[in-house]
Design a protein around this motif. Structure first.
Motif, PDB file in Angstrom:
ATOM      1  N   THR A  74      34.040  17.003  45.878  1.00  0.00           N
ATOM      2  CA  THR A  74      33.664  18.393  46.131  1.00  0.00           C
ATOM      3  C   THR A  74      32.223  18.487  46.613  1.00  0.00           C
ATOM      4  O   THR A  74      31.904  19.240  47.546  1.00  0.00           O
ATOM      5  CB  THR A  74      33.858  19.233  44.862  1.00  0.00           C
ATOM      6  OG1 THR A  74      35.232  19.193  44.466  1.00  0.00           O
ATOM      7  CG2 THR A  74      33.452  20.674  45.086  1.00  0.00           C
ATOM      8  N   LEU A  75      31.339  17.717  45.987  1.00  0.00           N
ATOM      9  CA  LEU A  75      29.932  17.702  46.385  1.00  0.00           C
ATOM     10  C   LEU A  75      29.771  17.242  47.829  1.00  0.00           C
ATOM     11  O   LEU A  75      29.110  17.896  48.641  1.00  0.00           O
ATOM     12  CB  LEU A  75      29.144  16.790  45.450  1.00  0.00           C
ATOM     13  CG  LEU A  75      27.689  16.504  45.828  1.00  0.00           C
ATOM     14  CD1 LEU A  75      26.863  17.788  45.784  1.00  0.00           C
ATOM     15  CD2 LEU A  75      27.091  15.442  44.917  1.00  0.00           C
ATOM     16  N   ILE A 113      24.293  14.273  55.621  1.00  0.00           N
ATOM     17  CA  ILE A 113      24.613  14.407  54.202  1.00  0.00           C
ATOM     18  C   ILE A 113      23.382  13.991  53.394  1.00  0.00           C
ATOM     19  O   ILE A 113      23.073  12.790  53.292  1.00  0.00           O
ATOM     20  CB  ILE A 113      25.820  13.533  53.817  1.00  0.00           C
ATOM     21  CG1 ILE A 113      27.057  13.954  54.627  1.00  0.00           C
ATOM     22  CG2 ILE A 113      26.099  13.636  52.321  1.00  0.00           C
ATOM     23  CD1 ILE A 113      28.298  13.141  54.309  1.00  0.00           C
ATOM     24  N   TYR A 164      32.670   8.086  51.210  1.00  0.00           N
ATOM     25  CA  TYR A 164      33.339   9.340  51.594  1.00  0.00           C
ATOM     26  C   TYR A 164      33.389   9.483  53.109  1.00  0.00           C
ATOM     27  O   TYR A 164      34.431   9.843  53.681  1.00  0.00           O
ATOM     28  CB  TYR A 164      32.603  10.527  50.972  1.00  0.00           C
ATOM     29  CG  TYR A 164      32.966  11.852  51.587  1.00  0.00           C
ATOM     30  CD1 TYR A 164      34.174  12.477  51.273  1.00  0.00           C
ATOM     31  CD2 TYR A 164      32.127  12.467  52.509  1.00  0.00           C
ATOM     32  CE1 TYR A 164      34.523  13.687  51.856  1.00  0.00           C
ATOM     33  CE2 TYR A 164      32.472  13.672  53.092  1.00  0.00           C
ATOM     34  CZ  TYR A 164      33.664  14.278  52.771  1.00  0.00           C
ATOM     35  OH  TYR A 164      34.009  15.468  53.358  1.00  0.00           O
ATOM     36  N   GLN A 211      31.999  17.074  50.223  1.00  0.00           N
ATOM     37  CA  GLN A 211      32.644  17.977  51.176  1.00  0.00           C
ATOM     38  C   GLN A 211      31.723  19.145  51.517  1.00  0.00           C
ATOM     39  O   GLN A 211      31.643  19.573  52.670  1.00  0.00           O
ATOM     40  CB  GLN A 211      33.965  18.494  50.609  1.00  0.00           C
ATOM     41  CG  GLN A 211      35.091  17.470  50.636  1.00  0.00           C
ATOM     42  CD  GLN A 211      36.349  17.965  49.973  1.00  0.00           C
ATOM     43  OE1 GLN A 211      36.299  18.721  49.002  1.00  0.00           O
ATOM     44  NE2 GLN A 211      37.496  17.536  50.480  1.00  0.00           N
ATOM     45  N   GLY A 212      31.017  19.637  50.507  1.00  0.00           N
ATOM     46  CA  GLY A 212      30.080  20.726  50.759  1.00  0.00           C
ATOM     47  C   GLY A 212      28.894  20.278  51.590  1.00  0.00           C
ATOM     48  O   GLY A 212      28.495  20.948  52.551  1.00  0.00           O
ATOM     49  N   LEU A 213      28.341  19.117  51.242  1.00  0.00           N
ATOM     50  CA  LEU A 213      27.174  18.615  51.968  1.00  0.00           C
ATOM     51  C   LEU A 213      27.520  18.234  53.406  1.00  0.00           C
ATOM     52  O   LEU A 213      26.678  18.343  54.300  1.00  0.00           O
ATOM     53  CB  LEU A 213      26.597  17.404  51.237  1.00  0.00           C
ATOM     54  CG  LEU A 213      26.002  17.663  49.845  1.00  0.00           C
ATOM     55  CD1 LEU A 213      25.595  16.355  49.197  1.00  0.00           C
ATOM     56  CD2 LEU A 213      24.802  18.601  49.944  1.00  0.00           C
ATOM     57  N   LYS A 246      29.176  19.719  55.535  1.00  0.00           N
ATOM     58  CA  LYS A 246      29.228  20.840  56.476  1.00  0.00           C
ATOM     59  C   LYS A 246      27.983  20.875  57.357  1.00  0.00           C
ATOM     60  O   LYS A 246      27.982  21.499  58.406  1.00  0.00           O
ATOM     61  CB  LYS A 246      29.384  22.152  55.711  1.00  0.00           C
ATOM     62  CG  LYS A 246      30.720  22.271  54.979  1.00  0.00           C
ATOM     63  CD  LYS A 246      30.802  23.547  54.159  1.00  0.00           C
ATOM     64  CE  LYS A 246      32.131  23.625  53.407  1.00  0.00           C
ATOM     65  NZ  LYS A 246      32.221  24.848  52.560  1.00  0.00           N
TER      66      LYS A 246
END
Length: 247
Positions: free
Chosen positions: A136-137, A147, A197, A139-141, A143
């Motif tokens: 989740t972390l 990263i 990731y 995936q947010g970063l 964007k």
């Protein structure tokens, strides 16, 4: 057969705990704000909470929110558990809550103390961060065009299903106090985990180490949230990513 209540039973961990207990033939009541017939906001308490705990012998407390309210929720839960005659309260906490001065960690530690002083037989398990949280972390970063990760910080992610197995086993046993910590199989830098990731998702994002400031950051850099001596988890972050995104 003892009735077991799982708070936060629709969440990442609570859902898995519920599945394991039901698979073994146990009667489980799922308690959350949206679960029927036991839709309860622990922060409010009230008659619905008393009804959910009536006749229960064990409560597995998985409900938690980084947005606050955990201590108030625990106070309501413990008071209702006393009224219901609950014999065993099982709580999931986080490795390092007593070493890292981070707001959410302080709240988890406060709930540990409430559980320990509840007058009810208790078991507490501390685990490291779940693979799901890192995903989740990142995936947010991701964007952003790059990263950013905290420089010098490592993590030891663990498989939520493995923690659920340990927690379900604890719920079926006698109150055991503080259990040995449970950590994932590897301690790895956040940059390395973010790179895993990126590779798994095929994203083209550079990973950049960003130095931060503050007492909590220093404690994370010092590894206060890690338990390398208890690296008992089996599934790696790549194993988890492989299941989510394919090999």
């Amino acid at each position: 057969m003892t009735t077991i209540v799982v708070t936060g039973g629709t969440g990442t961990l609570g859902r898995l705990v519920t599945q394991r207990l039901e698979a073994d033939g146990h009667e489980v009541r799922v308690l959350s704000r949206s679960a029927r017939p036991h839709a309860v906001d622990l922060r409010e308490g009230g008659p619905a909470l008393d009804a959910a705990l009536a006749g229960a012998g064990t409560v597995v407390h998985c409900a938690s929110s980084p947005r606050g309210g955990d201590e108030r929720a625990a106070e309501h839960l413990i008071a209702a558990a006393r009224r219901a005659g609950v014999e065993h309260l099982v709580y999931i906490s986080i490795v390092g809550v007593d070493r890292v001065p981070f707001g959410y960690y302080r709240s988890k530690l406060a709930v540990e103390r409430l559980v320990e002083n509840s007058g009810i037989g208790w078991t507490v398990l501390r685990a490291t961060q779940f693979h799901d949280l890192l995903l989740t972390l990142f995936q947010g970063l991701a964007k952003a065009p790059l990263i950013p990760v905290p420089a010098g910080v490592s993590d030891q992610p663990v498989e939520a299903a493995e923690v659920a197995d340990r927690l379900a086993g604890a719920a079926l046993g006698a109150p055991a106090g503080r259990l040995p910590d449970m950590g994932g199989p590897e301690v790895r830098s956040m940059a390395d985990l973010a790179g895993a990731y990126v590779r798994a998702t095929g994203r083209r994002r550079p990973v950049v180490n960003v130095p931060l400031a503050g007492r909590a950051y220093r404690a994370f850099r010092a590894g206060g949230h890690l338990t390398p001596g208890r690296a008992v988890g089996k599934a790696t972050f790549e194993d988890y990513l492989g299941r989510r995104f394919g090999s």
